[in-house]
Motif scaffolding. Structure first.
Motif, PDB file in Angstrom:
ATOM      1  N   ASP A 126     -15.353  -0.810  -5.348  1.00 46.90           N
ATOM      2  CA  ASP A 126     -14.102  -1.302  -5.932  1.00 46.90           C
ATOM      3  C   ASP A 126     -13.413  -0.271  -6.813  1.00 46.90           C
ATOM      4  O   ASP A 126     -12.338  -0.533  -7.348  1.00 46.90           O
ATOM      5  CB  ASP A 126     -14.396  -2.563  -6.749  1.00 46.90           C
ATOM      6  CG  ASP A 126     -13.281  -3.592  -6.651  1.00 46.90           C
ATOM      7  OD1 ASP A 126     -12.344  -3.382  -5.865  1.00 46.90           O
ATOM      8  OD2 ASP A 126     -13.350  -4.611  -7.360  1.00 46.90           O
ATOM      9  N   GLY A 127     -14.023   0.895  -6.979  1.00 44.80           N
ATOM     10  CA  GLY A 127     -13.412   1.956  -7.765  1.00 44.80           C
ATOM     11  C   GLY A 127     -14.273   3.195  -7.720  1.00 44.80           C
ATOM     12  O   GLY A 127     -15.505   3.113  -7.604  1.00 44.80           O
ATOM     13  N   ALA A 142     -19.313  -0.896  -7.932  1.00 46.16           N
ATOM     14  CA  ALA A 142     -19.776  -1.463  -6.665  1.00 46.16           C
ATOM     15  C   ALA A 142     -20.111  -2.936  -6.812  1.00 46.16           C
ATOM     16  O   ALA A 142     -20.693  -3.361  -7.816  1.00 46.16           O
ATOM     17  CB  ALA A 142     -20.997  -0.696  -6.161  1.00 46.16           C
ATOM     18  N   GLY A 143     -19.766  -3.692  -5.792  1.00 47.62           N
ATOM     19  CA  GLY A 143     -20.103  -5.113  -5.758  1.00 47.62           C
ATOM     20  C   GLY A 143     -19.240  -5.836  -4.755  1.00 47.62           C
ATOM     21  O   GLY A 143     -18.103  -5.439  -4.489  1.00 47.62           O
ATOM     22  N   GLY A 177     -15.456  -5.363  -3.806  1.00 50.13           N
ATOM     23  CA  GLY A 177     -14.931  -4.268  -3.002  1.00 50.13           C
ATOM     24  C   GLY A 177     -14.144  -4.698  -1.797  1.00 50.13           C
ATOM     25  O   GLY A 177     -13.344  -3.926  -1.275  1.00 50.13           O
ATOM     26  N   ASN A 178     -14.344  -5.930  -1.320  1.00 50.31           N
ATOM     27  CA  ASN A 178     -13.593  -6.435  -0.170  1.00 50.31           C
ATOM     28  C   ASN A 178     -12.601  -7.510  -0.578  1.00 50.31           C
ATOM     29  O   ASN A 178     -12.139  -8.297   0.250  1.00 50.31           O
ATOM     30  CB  ASN A 178     -14.556  -6.989   0.889  1.00 50.31           C
ATOM     31  CG  ASN A 178     -13.902  -7.085   2.260  1.00 50.31           C
ATOM     32  OD1 ASN A 178     -13.068  -6.274   2.616  1.00 50.31           O
ATOM     33  ND2 ASN A 178     -14.301  -8.097   3.025  1.00 50.31           N
ATOM     34  N   GLY A 179     -12.257  -7.544  -1.852  1.00 50.66           N
ATOM     35  CA  GLY A 179     -11.304  -8.533  -2.336  1.00 50.66           C
ATOM     36  C   GLY A 179      -9.865  -8.058  -2.200  1.00 50.66           C
ATOM     37  O   GLY A 179      -9.580  -6.892  -1.930  1.00 50.66           O
ATOM     38  N   MET A 180      -8.941  -8.977  -2.392  1.00 52.78           N
ATOM     39  CA  MET A 180      -7.533  -8.600  -2.402  1.00 52.78           C
ATOM     40  C   MET A 180      -7.275  -7.634  -3.561  1.00 52.78           C
ATOM     41  O   MET A 180      -7.872  -7.745  -4.623  1.00 52.78           O
ATOM     42  CB  MET A 180      -6.662  -9.845  -2.527  1.00 52.78           C
ATOM     43  CG  MET A 180      -6.753 -10.769  -1.322  1.00 52.78           C
ATOM     44  SD  MET A 180      -6.322  -9.932   0.242  1.00 52.78           S
ATOM     45  CE  MET A 180      -4.572  -9.638  -0.021  1.00 52.78           C
ATOM     46  N   GLY A 185      -5.717   0.970  -7.832  1.00 58.44           N
ATOM     47  CA  GLY A 185      -6.677   1.798  -8.542  1.00 58.44           C
ATOM     48  C   GLY A 185      -6.069   2.905  -9.369  1.00 58.44           C
ATOM     49  O   GLY A 185      -4.887   3.055  -9.445  1.00 58.44           O
ATOM     50  N   GLU A 186      -7.046   3.641  -9.929  1.00 58.76           N
ATOM     51  CA  GLU A 186      -8.457   3.302  -9.865  1.00 58.76           C
ATOM     52  C   GLU A 186      -8.855   2.452 -11.074  1.00 58.76           C
ATOM     53  O   GLU A 186      -8.282   2.588 -12.143  1.00 58.76           O
ATOM     54  CB  GLU A 186      -9.314   4.559  -9.805  1.00 58.76           C
ATOM     55  CG  GLU A 186      -9.274   5.283  -8.471  1.00 58.76           C
ATOM     56  CD  GLU A 186      -9.733   4.436  -7.289  1.00 58.76           C
ATOM     57  OE1 GLU A 186     -10.884   3.954  -7.313  1.00 58.76           O
ATOM     58  OE2 GLU A 186      -8.937   4.232  -6.361  1.00 58.76           O
TER      59      GLU A 186
END
Length: 750
Positions: A126-127, A142-143, A177-180, A185-186
């Motif tokens: 996610d970043g 991460a998540g 990480g797979n969210g809208m 970023g970041e």
């Protein structure tokens, strides 16, 4: 990846998997500390040469090298980054971990092979950020919300991502990480004066700060609610590199993914206190912020957080003057923009890209727009009608576009070079300031598909089906193949007739598209069967398929139905089988067309009349719809993962448990060392003398096992497809599905 509903695989067998790191210590106050335990190398070129598998193990460690089947991109790369070091680039993906570019091999290499099955959610990045002066220091947030109980970690490395430490942050902030908004970023910012000072923004929990390189964190009070209705929270953080030498005087901007209220905040004391930036536009969503080297921040805006819901004619590009927090519109167009890059040697030269705007591109496909300016945004030139595009050696990409362009990077060592992400990989351009710049696919080594099946045809090709991009046919795992010419979207099942190997069937589709296809000429021409087998007449889609050994009878268990259907006229008509209700996996005997095998979440079935009727095996306890595997060239030999590994030699009527395995969740067979040797057996499980779940193989029909995977090569486990498949043409090669690393394969070191 493109937006999809991904369902976590529920294992019937409780698996105790040793997770590396991520054990948070409970500190007093607002500080959280994680044990900085090494989780091993993510170097894709590493060879496993351990002699033991670790833990309480009596299993020998085999020597395997690992890579990913060369399909070419295939998924959403949510961020791309160029560093101050010549030829060093990083990239993050939404479900497939992160990559580092190797300038010597001219190939991207995964930094995420070490993720365990238990921690597979950490493949959602996610970043990402790195030290400006020491880019060997890398940080990743991460998540994945729906995996690993929503675990959120900071992964940090000081050796370019070859080895990682981690700090669990779940109790402080969350990532998805797979969210809208995953292309925003970041969410991580590293102080350019001190690479040990790191700010991390969460989708919930606001901003946290570390002063010891990510080992411990303290929550910062922004004085406002940071949880947002779109689940995106803090979506961008940037540090003014010109602010005071004392970190306590550092100026930071943080954007919150919301509208109709203050959504940009500023701190001038290293995050101790915050105030809203009054003139920030409240009707738009911040996408990305970049420093222009001349006292200004360039910000891209869109109508929504993206990457696929923001294509309205609303958004743009603005500059923020750090000195007085005033804004100036420099819009190339009133559209949703994903990112902008600025020439570090000339702040007047910029490149901007839209996000989720579909207009013609040079290859005839529809995707985003690209603009350049050389006068600081007073005038912009649209490149789409001037630029060129090429596939970079991945032929199938010629039918795809540059879309979801959420992130760009410009190489500070070669300012003619820019990179841009896409829903299918990375494109780059080496002459961006020319009259006619050329973009080409730049994703060699990045494999971010979600695979659902793969078949190694004896004496033939490698065939696969995947999410989003249908599937591939290729001569070998090392060489790029061709995407199926049906181009039918996401596929879920695949089968090849054992004695007529030019006949293949597959299934997928959706509620609006019939979901069964077949080919009689090894994939040269696919035929879509539009007749639905469902009694209701509704469209059937998804599920699993099979084809009789002689290729004359097709089987389909649609994902939106509970029955098995068969057709003797290539799908013109369908007949419902009796029994086998709820089956999710089907496979035909490779010799005798009268025998068909199926499995549901609670039963194993066999048919003796070519699939017309199915009988439940009442002696076999079944707790999951694992895939049965048949022995090539042998009638009646069936392997089934259930309470270990069960083997039948009488067409599924009776099974014997293999005593050498304590657990088995997936099984596959491969070529023996010689034609006279037994086929090799690969499993995802664990032998009775080992406490470590992983990938194992046997060359003596299961009497003894050697471990194939190790702590550095776990790949997040078998992921959504949950398959292990041996190669039928190359001894010592095994394929395994993953959550988002495509199909990984291991080769025995001989």
């Amino acid at each position: 990846m493109k937006y999809r509903k991904i369902t976590a695989v529920i294992l019937a067998v409780a698996t105790a998997i040793c997770a590396a790191g991520c054990n948070g210590n409970d500190n007093s106050g607002t500080s959280s500390s994680g044990d900085a335990t090494s989780s091993g190398s993510g170097d894709s070129s590493m060879t496993s040469d351990n002699t033991t598998s670790g833990g309480n193990s009596g299993t020998a460690q085999a020597q395997f090298t690992f890579s990913q089947v060369a399909m070419g991109g295939g998924g959403f790369v949510s961020g791309v980054f160029a560093t101050s070091e010549q030829g060093l680039y990083y990239a993050r993906t939404d479900v497939g971990g992160a990559y580092r570019y190797n300038k010597d091999t001219q190939k991207w290499e995964s930094m995420s092979y070490d993720i365990s099955e238990e921690d597979r959610g950490l493949l959602g990045i996610d970043g990402l950020a790195f030290g400006e002066k020491d880019p060997n220091k890398v940080y990743m947030l991460a998540g994945t919300e729906y995996f690993s109980n929503g675990k959120t970690c900071l992964l940090y490395s000081d050796d370019y991502g070859k080895t990682w430490n981690r700090t669990e942050l779940t109790d402080m902030i969350t990532a998805h990480g797979n969210g809208m908004g995953r292309g925003n970023g970041e969410r991580i910012a590293v102080d350019p004066k001190n690479s040990d000072i790191v700010y991390v923004g969460g989708r919930t929990g606001g901003i946290i700060k570390s002063t010891d390189g990510g080992k411990t964190f303290t929550a910062l009070d922004m004085g406002t609610k940071t949880t947002t209705s779109n689940g995106n929270g803090i979506c961008s953080i940037i540090i003014d590199p010109k602010s005071g030498d004392d970190s306590a005087c550092t100026t930071i901007y943080a954007a919150i993914s919301r509208t109709q209220e203050e959504n940009l905040y500023k701190s001038t004391d290293g995050g101790a206190t915050w105030n809203p930036v009054a003139d920030a536009p409240k009707g738009l969503y911040t996408q990305r912020m970049k420093y222009n080297g001349d006292g200004k921040i360039v910000i891209t805006y869109a109508s929504a957080e993206g990457p696929w819901n923001n294509n309205r004619i609303d958004g743009g590009v603005r500059t923020l003057n750090i000195a007085d927090d005033t804004f100036t519109e420099i819009n190339p167009a009133k559209k949703s923009f994903g990112d902008v890059v600025i020439d570090p040697s000339n702040p007047d030269r910029m490149v901007a890209c839209t996000e989720n705007i579909y207009v013609p591109q040079p290859n005839g496909q529809f995707g985003d727009e690209f603009y350049v300016t050389t006068d600081g945004g007073k005038n912009w030139t649209l490149l789409n009608e001037k630029m060129k595009m090429s596939d970079g050696g991945v032929e199938w990409i010629s039918t795809a576009s540059m879309h979801w362009c959420s992130s760009m990077a410009i190489d500070p060592n070669n300012t003619n070079k820019v990179m841009v992400v896409s829903g299918n990989g990375i494109f780059t351009c080496d002459n961006i300031w020319d009259e006619s710049p050329e973009f080409y696919f730049f994703s060699k080594g990045i494999e971010e598909t979600v695979p659902y099946d793969i078949i190694s045809i004896p004496g033939g090709k490698l065939v696969s089906v995947i999410g989003d991009y249908d599937g591939f046919v290729q001569d070998s795992a090392e060489e790029y193949g061709m995407v199926h010419n049906s181009v039918a979207g996401s596929m879920s099942g695949l089968a090849v007739a054992a004695k007529a190997t030019d006949i293949w069937v597959k299934c997928g589709g959706s509620e609006s598209a019939a979901g069964f296809w077949y080919t009689l000429d090894a994939g040269k021409k696919w035929v879509n069967v539009t007749v639905s087998p469902l009694e209701s007449g509704n469209v059937a889609y998804g599920g699993y398929v099979a084809v009789s050994a002689d290729g004359k009878r097709f089987f389909w268990a649609p994902g939106n139905d509970s029955s098995i259907y068969y057709s003797d006229d290539q799908g013109k008509t369908w007949i419902k089988s009796e029994g086998g209700v709820g089956s999710k996996k089907i496979i035909c005997d490779p010799v005798n067309p009268d025998y068909v095998y199926a499995a549901s979440g609670g039963a194993f079935f066999y048919s003796e009349d070519g699939g017309k009727t199915f009988t439940q095996n009442m002696t076999l306890s079944v707790f999951a719809a694992a895939r049965p595997v048949v022995a090539p060239g042998k009638e009646g030999v069936v392997y089934y993962p259930s309470m270990g590994l069960q083997v039948s030699t009488d067409n599924g009527k009776t099974f014997t448990r293999m005593d050498s395995l304590a657990a088995c969740m997936a099984v596959g067979l491969g070529k023996g060392k010689t034609d006279s040797d037994p086929y090799t057996i690969f499993v995802w499980g664990k032998p009775t003398n080992d406490d470590s779940i992983g990938l194992y193989w046997s060359e003596d029909e299961g009497k003894t096992w050697s471990k194939v995977s190790d702590d550095q090569h776990q790949f997040g486990g078998p992921g959504n497809g949950y398959f292990v498949v041996g190669d039928m043409n190359k001894y010592g090669r095994v394929y395994m599905s993953t959550v988002g690393l495509g199909v990984v394969y291991g080769d025995l070191v001989q």
